[in-house]
Design an enzyme around this catalytic site. Sequence first.
Site, PDB file in Angstrom:
ATOM      1  N   LYS A   1      49.325 -52.209  56.467  1.00 32.49           N
ATOM      2  CA  LYS A   1      49.501 -52.854  57.779  1.00 32.49           C
ATOM      3  C   LYS A   1      50.853 -52.522  58.377  1.00 32.49           C
ATOM      4  CE  LYS A   1      46.223 -56.550  58.091  1.00 32.49           C
ATOM      5  NZ  LYS A   1      45.934 -57.946  58.292  1.00 32.49           N
TER       6      LYS A   1
ATOM      7  N   LYS B   1      37.803 -48.209  56.108  1.00 26.54           N
ATOM      8  CA  LYS B   1      37.089 -49.487  56.125  1.00 26.54           C
ATOM      9  C   LYS B   1      36.757 -49.946  57.554  1.00 26.54           C
ATOM     10  CE  LYS B   1      39.565 -53.187  55.720  1.00 26.54           C
ATOM     11  NZ  LYS B   1      40.330 -54.393  55.456  1.00 26.54           N
TER      12      LYS B   1
ATOM     13  N   LYS C   1      38.617 -55.174  61.926  1.00 22.40           N
ATOM     14  CA  LYS C   1      38.779 -55.852  63.223  1.00 22.40           C
ATOM     15  C   LYS C   1      39.823 -55.147  64.068  1.00 22.40           C
ATOM     16  CE  LYS C   1      38.419 -60.430  61.146  1.00 22.40           C
ATOM     17  NZ  LYS C   1      39.482 -60.689  60.175  1.00 22.40           N
TER      18      LYS C   1
HETATM   19  P1  TYM Z   1      39.757 -60.704  56.654  1.00 22.14           P
HETATM   20  O1  TYM Z   1      39.806 -61.662  57.775  1.00 22.14           O
HETATM   21  O2  TYM Z   1      40.380 -59.366  56.826  1.00 22.14           O
HETATM   22  O3  TYM Z   1      38.254 -60.450  56.222  1.00 22.14           O
HETATM   23  C1  TYM Z   1      37.380 -61.526  55.964  1.00 22.14           C
HETATM   24  C2  TYM Z   1      36.443 -61.195  54.835  1.00 22.14           C
HETATM   25  O4  TYM Z   1      35.661 -60.044  55.160  1.00 22.14           O
HETATM   26  C3  TYM Z   1      35.803 -59.055  54.143  1.00 22.14           C
HETATM   27  N1  TYM Z   1      35.782 -57.741  54.780  1.00 22.14           N
HETATM   28  C4  TYM Z   1      34.947 -56.773  54.445  1.00 22.14           C
HETATM   29  N2  TYM Z   1      33.979 -56.698  53.517  1.00 22.14           N
HETATM   30  C5  TYM Z   1      33.291 -55.537  53.429  1.00 22.14           C
HETATM   31  N3  TYM Z   1      33.539 -54.459  54.229  1.00 22.14           N
HETATM   32  C6  TYM Z   1      34.505 -54.501  55.175  1.00 22.14           C
HETATM   33  N4  TYM Z   1      34.730 -53.459  55.962  1.00 22.14           N
HETATM   34  C7  TYM Z   1      35.253 -55.695  55.313  1.00 22.14           C
HETATM   35  N5  TYM Z   1      36.264 -56.064  56.142  1.00 22.14           N
HETATM   36  C8  TYM Z   1      36.573 -57.325  55.790  1.00 22.14           C
HETATM   37  C9  TYM Z   1      37.140 -59.352  53.498  1.00 22.14           C
HETATM   38  O5  TYM Z   1      37.218 -58.821  52.195  1.00 22.14           O
HETATM   39  C10 TYM Z   1      37.161 -60.855  53.517  1.00 22.14           C
HETATM   40  O6  TYM Z   1      36.445 -61.380  52.433  1.00 22.14           O
HETATM   41  N6  TYM Z   1      43.264 -62.326  53.497  1.00 22.14           N
HETATM   42  C11 TYM Z   1      41.920 -62.533  53.946  1.00 22.14           C
HETATM   43  C12 TYM Z   1      41.656 -63.925  54.478  1.00 22.14           C
HETATM   44  C13 TYM Z   1      42.044 -65.025  53.552  1.00 22.14           C
HETATM   45  C14 TYM Z   1      41.339 -65.463  52.415  1.00 22.14           C
HETATM   46  C15 TYM Z   1      42.094 -66.559  51.912  1.00 22.14           C
HETATM   47  C16 TYM Z   1      40.170 -65.051  51.805  1.00 22.14           C
HETATM   48  C17 TYM Z   1      43.149 -65.812  53.695  1.00 22.14           C
HETATM   49  N7  TYM Z   1      43.167 -66.746  52.695  1.00 22.14           N
HETATM   50  C18 TYM Z   1      41.682 -67.232  50.767  1.00 22.14           C
HETATM   51  C19 TYM Z   1      39.777 -65.723  50.648  1.00 22.14           C
HETATM   52  C20 TYM Z   1      40.511 -66.809  50.151  1.00 22.14           C
HETATM   53  C21 TYM Z   1      41.619 -61.541  55.059  1.00 22.14           C
HETATM   54  O7  TYM Z   1      42.485 -61.038  55.705  1.00 22.14           O
HETATM   55  O8  TYM Z   1      40.299 -61.380  55.325  1.00 22.14           O
END
Ligand code: TYM
Length: 361
Positions: A124, A227, A230
């Site tokens: 990032k 990947k 967003k």
């Molecule tokens: P975030 O918001 O980037 O993504 C949310 C969830 O979607 C999954 N994900 C994907 N899975 C498969 N293929 C993809 N291309 C893809 N893009 C995103 C992510 O693995 C995630 O499960 N740090 C985390 C948010 C978070 C969190 C937590 C998660 C904050 N605190 C505590 C679990 C427990 C994040 O940025 O996810």
Amino acid sequence: MSKAIFSGIQPSGNLHIGNYIGAIKQWIDLQNSSKFKVQSSKLDENELIFCIVDLHAITVYQDPKVLKEKILETAALYLSCGIDPKIAKIFIQSENPDHTYLTWILDCVTPFGLLSRMTQFKDKSSTLLRRAAGIASSDARQGFEGRGKDENITVGLFNYPALMAADILLYDTDQVPVGEDQKQHIEFTRDIGEKFNKMYGQVFKLPEPLIQKETARIMSLQNPLSKMSKSDSNPLGAINLLDNNDLIVEKVKKAVTDSGLEIIAREDKPAMSNILTIFESVSGISVFELEQKYKNAKYSDFKNDLAEAVVEFLAPVQKKYTEIREDKNYLNMVLDEGRDYAVAKSSKKVQQVKEIMGLGR
Ligand code: TYM
């Protein structure tokens, strides 16, 4: 044995089909598994907690008005994808101050070097640097124009994994259903939880990641080696859960392909493997069956069917989404209830932490 399950998504952009397939689909499968159905009346034993992690989102600049909207959008999407608030709790991270409180405590046991090794931070921060380099001269709308190039790489972005560890450890979480990209953060959570336990005494449960091998990493439709995200600068890379039908068809049609026209999932065919996984996830037809069905098919027919399957899958989600967004009271009720539940649980953990560390009176 009863289990606590916790996960979250950042309201930092449009939720896409990768978020659904990698995370939300797992949440719903867990929710609908017989274990939860049978015991759904015993919420305090088998818990599902899903958070809208807005404090994570602000580790990079978010327009305040847009952020407010995205928080509600994310909550409504959890519900419209099938999260049932009678079984699972949904809440907004910033409405429970225990998350930031515990983050500071965890900061004080987190080795600097461990945070420095987090790949998401490296990725990032280098993306931000590249963007800043381009933006400084050409685009004034991003909210950080005019400052030094590394001004956007904040301590918050660096410290992000400690906040995520706090999210998870506050709720005695057993399992964290996520996509592959979050695995390192959950390992970090375990390391920090374990370190704290060794220093002060047994307070934190150490969580396990729940990652579905096949669907853990949905790739960009424009670059099967990167990947689906967003924050992708190419809007054709991701199918968003709220995209309209025409846009979905356009994105599927423009999805890049591998060389050769075989419709088959194979290591040397990353683009085809990716869209077959998406097809399977939205249609319920296995990749194997799809390969058989489209063995001699024209590529364009295959893509038409895939687009139709995605549109069909998203239609009821979008319909329910509109209904939920129109019913403000309902959404507020769900989020209030979720927050109260979360605070009741996390405040006990914070109390335990304070006592064992000798904080306060
Ligand atoms: P975030 O918001 O980037 O993504 C949310 C969830 O979607 C999954 N994900 C994907 N899975 C498969 N293929 C993809 N291309 C893809 N893009 C995103 C992510 O693995 C995630 O499960 N740090 C985390 C948010 C978070 C969190 C937590 C998660 C904050 N605190 C505590 C679990 C427990 C994040 O940025 O996810």
